[in-house]
Scaffold this active site. Structure first.
Site, PDB file in Angstrom:
ATOM      1  N   TYR A 131     -18.873  12.815   2.171  1.00 51.82           N
ATOM      2  CA  TYR A 131     -18.813  11.765   1.157  1.00 51.82           C
ATOM      3  C   TYR A 131     -17.679  10.800   1.461  1.00 51.82           C
ATOM      4  CZ  TYR A 131     -14.808  13.908  -1.346  1.00 51.82           C
ATOM      5  OH  TYR A 131     -13.575  14.407  -1.712  1.00 51.82           O
ATOM      6  N   CYS A 132     -17.816   9.574   0.955  1.00 47.38           N
ATOM      7  CA  CYS A 132     -16.735   8.586   0.978  1.00 47.38           C
ATOM      8  C   CYS A 132     -16.580   8.062  -0.447  1.00 47.38           C
ATOM      9  CB  CYS A 132     -16.992   7.476   1.999  1.00 47.38           C
ATOM     10  SG  CYS A 132     -18.462   6.465   1.687  1.00 47.38           S
ATOM     11  N   PHE A 133     -16.027   6.883  -0.626  1.00 46.82           N
ATOM     12  CA  PHE A 133     -15.726   6.428  -1.981  1.00 46.82           C
ATOM     13  C   PHE A 133     -16.983   6.199  -2.815  1.00 46.82           C
ATOM     14  CE2 PHE A 133     -14.580   3.045  -5.078  1.00 46.82           C
ATOM     15  CZ  PHE A 133     -13.727   3.812  -5.848  1.00 46.82           C
TER      16      PHE A 133
ATOM     17  N   TRP B  61     -17.754   9.778  -3.928  1.00 52.00           N
ATOM     18  CA  TRP B  61     -16.686  10.287  -4.803  1.00 52.00           C
ATOM     19  C   TRP B  61     -16.789   9.689  -6.199  1.00 52.00           C
ATOM     20  CZ3 TRP B  61     -12.817   7.681  -7.409  1.00 52.00           C
ATOM     21  CH2 TRP B  61     -11.735   8.427  -7.868  1.00 52.00           C
TER      22      TRP B  61
END
Length: 374
Positions: A95-97, A124
Site C-alpha cells: 500500500y501507499c498513501f 493508507w
C-alpha cells in the site's frame, strides 16, 4: 499490466496480514497501518524532489524524475528488499498513501521480478478512514469505566478482563506525571490505529479505565471520549499501604526493568533518574516550592539508597506524593462530579468480579433470545 487490487477491508488487520508500506519514511513515522513494515519506493529527499516537480511541472514530469532518481542499483536494492519481505511473508499486501501511483509502481516492478502481489484500493487513507469509523461506531457500545485513586491497579484490572480496552497501553503512557514510557510515544495516528485494532478484537461491551482525554501526548478521539464520559462507573478503593506498594512497582520496579533492558545498567539508571526527577519537578505549580523541595530531597536520598540495594527507600517520597498530590486531585474531581453515581464501590477483587458480571449481562442483552431468533 493488470495489477490486482484488494478492498480496504478491516479484516486484513484483524487477520494480521503482512503489509508493505511503500511511502517515504517521514510519512511512515507520522502514522502507519498496524503491523506494517516500511520499505519505501522513494526516500524522503527523493519524495521531496518529486513533489516539487509535480507542483511546478505536473504529474508526467514528476513520474519521469522519479524514474531517474530510483533507477539502476537503487531500484534493484528496493525491489530486493520487497522480495525478501515477500519470501518471508508470501501473503503480504502493498500500500501507499492513496493506493495509487507508488504502490502501483512497486507492484509492477515486483511483477517484472516474478512476484505478483495486490495493493490496497485507496491505500493508507482508505484503511485509516475505515479504522476511524470503527472507533466512532464503538462509542455506541456498552461501556463500563473503572475509577479509583492512584495506585489502585486499575490498569491491571482492565487487562485481566477479556473485554478490557487498555488505552494507556495504546498510548504507551500511564496517564500521569510519572507515566512516560522509556520507549518513544506513538504518534497520534498510531495511537488511534492501535486503539482501533484492539477494538477489532473486542466486538462486544467494553471496560476501560477512567482517563483524561489526554493520555501523555495522545488524545482519545472525541466521539469515543464522549461515550466514555456518559458510561456508568465503578470505583476501586484500596488502603494506602496497598496502593503504595503498587506505585512502587509501577514507578520504580517496572520502570527500572524496562530501562535496564533497553539501555543497560549505567545508562538505564541515569535515564530513569532523569525521568523521575524531571516528572517531580514538573509538579512545582501544584505542589508549591517548599513541598516540592522536600520531596526532591527525599527522592535524591532514595536514589542513593537504591544504589546501595535499598529499593524500599523510594516510599519516603512516593507516600507523600500519593497523599499530598494524587489523592487530593482525585477527590477534587469527584466533588466536581458529585452527581456521578457508581454502580459499585469496593476493593480490587470485588470490582473485578463486578466488571465480569457486568460484561456477561451486557453480552447477554446484545444477543437475541432463543425465542426471538426462532
Amino acid at each position: 499490466m493488470n495489477l490486482p487490487l484488494v478492498e480496504p477491508d478491516l479484516a486484513l488487520l484483524r487477520q494480521g496480514r503482512a503489509l508493505i508500506d511503500v511511502r517515504a519514511p517521514v510519512e511512515f513515522a507520522q502514522g502507519a497501518l498496524p503491523g506494517a513494515v516500511n520499505l519505501p519506493l522513494m526516500d524522503d529527499e527523493e519524495r521531496h524532489l518529486v513533489g516539487i516537480a509535480y507542483k511546478q511541472q505536473g504529474q508526467q514530469a514528476a513520474i519521469e524524475l522519479g524514474e531517474r532518481l530510483v533507477s539502476g542499483g537503487i531500484k534493484a536494492a528496493r525491489v530486493n528488499a520487497w522480495r525478501r519481505e515477500l519470501e518471508a511473508h508470501p501473503d503480504a499486501i502493498v500500500y501507499c498513501f492513496r493506493g495509487g501511483l507508488r504502490s502501483q509502481v512497486a507492484q509492477q516492478w515486483l511483477a517484472e521480478a516474478g512476484m505478483t502481489r495486490p495493493r490496497i484500493r485507496g491505500g493508507w487513507k482508505a484503511m485509516r478512514q475505515a479504522l476511524c469509523a470503527h472507533i466512532d461506531a464503538a462509542a455506541e457500545r456498552p461501556m463500563l469505566v473503572v475509577g479509583g485513586l492512584t495506585g489502585c491497579a486499575k490498569t491491571s484490572l482492565i487487562t485481566a478482563l477479556d473485554q478490557g480496552l487498555d488505552l494507556e497501553g495504546c498510548a504507551r503512557h500511564k496517564g500521569s506525571a510519572f507515566g512516560r514510557h522509556p520507549l518513544p510515544a506513538p504518534s497520534q495516528i498510531d495511537f488511534e490505529h492501535a486503539m482501533g485494532l484492539r477494538l477489532l478484537e473486542l466486538p462486544g461491551p467494553l471496560v476501560l479505565e477512567d482517563e483524561s482525554r489526554h493520555i501523555g501526548s495522545a488524545n482519545v478521539p472525541l466521539t469515543f471520549w464522549r461515550g466514555m464520559e456518559a458510561a456508568p462507573r465503578i470505583r476501586v478503593e484500596m488502603p494506602l499501604d496497598w496502593r503504595l506498594a503498587q506505585i512502587h512497582k509501577d514507578y520504580i520496579d517496572d520502570l527500572w526493568a524496562v530501562y535496564r533492558q533497553q539501555f543497560g545498567d549505567w545508562l538505564g539508571w541515569t535515564l530513569m533518574r532523569k525521568q523521575l526527577s524531571g516528572a517531580l519537578g514538573r509538579l512545582r505549580k501544584r505542589l508549591g516550592g517548599a513541598r516540592l523541595a522536600r520531596l526532591q530531597r527525599l527522592q535524591e536520598l532514595a536514589f542513593r539508597e537504591h544504589e546501595r540495594g535499598n529499593r524500599q527507600a523510594h516510599e519516603a517520597w512516593l507516600a507523600p506524593l500519593l497523599t499530598e498530590y494524587y489523592d487530593p486531585m482525585y477527590r477534587y474531581q469527584l466533588e466536581k462530579h458529585d452527581d456521578q453515581r457508581f454502580l459499585h464501590v469496593g476493593d480490587w477483587d470485588s470490582c473485578l468480579a463486578f466488571a465480569r458480571d457486568w460484561v456477561a449481562e451486557a453480552e447477554s442483552a446484545r444477543r437475541p433470545s432463543a425465542t426471538a431468533s426462532a
